[in-house]
Design a protein around this motif. Structure first.
Motif, PDB file in Angstrom:
ATOM      1  N   ARG A  38       3.273   4.601  -2.460  1.00 35.86           N
ATOM      2  CA  ARG A  38       4.368   4.138  -3.301  1.00 35.86           C
ATOM      3  C   ARG A  38       5.191   5.325  -3.774  1.00 35.86           C
ATOM      4  N   GLN A  39       6.452   5.025  -4.063  1.00 38.64           N
ATOM      5  CA  GLN A  39       7.361   6.047  -4.563  1.00 38.64           C
ATOM      6  C   GLN A  39       8.193   5.466  -5.684  1.00 38.64           C
ATOM      7  N   ARG A  45       6.372  10.476  -3.039  1.00 37.58           N
ATOM      8  CA  ARG A  45       5.569   9.375  -2.506  1.00 37.58           C
ATOM      9  C   ARG A  45       4.103   9.727  -2.698  1.00 37.58           C
ATOM     10  N   TYR A  95       5.169   1.333   0.419  1.00 35.49           N
ATOM     11  CA  TYR A  95       5.269   1.532   1.857  1.00 35.49           C
ATOM     12  C   TYR A  95       3.896   1.377   2.504  1.00 35.49           C
TER      13      TYR A  95
END
Length: 124
Positions: A38-39, A45, A95
């Motif tokens: 995740r970011q 990230r 992601y």
């Protein structure tokens, strides 16, 4: 090449739940370790949770232990992330990533392929 597509993001209140999915195509799904990253805005990230090729091993970031559960269905070429007890600090673009790696070890970096991401927003 491996193509990845995430789904299931959205807006939820703190304490709520969401389930993300990542559909893969292009190569043999079971040859790949899979991970969720995740970011958040203004941040790097970060690794969230990963699973090995068979689903027998998982690895979690400390921040999500006990709240997030990763799973995969190799017959459906799909990985899942069940997120419970969500917090505002979980807000980020999530992601999925794939890394060619057939081992019981779950890597946290050097993933080869990425999906476009799905937004998860948690309101307080």
């Amino acid at each position: 090449q491996v193509q990845l597509v995430e789904a299931g993001g959205g807006l939820v209140q703190a304490g709520g739940s969401l389930r993300l999915s990542c559909a893969a195509s292009g190569r043999t799904f079971s040859d790949y370790a899979m991970g969720w990253f995740r970011q958040a805005p203004g941040k790097e990230r970060e690794f969230v949770v990963g699973i090995n090729w068979s689903g027998s091993s998982t690895r979690h970031a400390d921040s999500v232990k006990g709240r997030f559960t990763i799973s995969r269905d190799n017959a459906k070429n799909t990985m899942y992330l069940q997120m419970n007890s969500l917090k505002p600090e979980d807000t980020a673009v999530y992601y999925c990533g794939a890394r060619y790696y057939r081992s019981n070890y779950v890597p946290v970096q050097n993933y080869d392929y990425w999906g476009p991401g799905t937004q998860v927003s948690v309101s307080s």
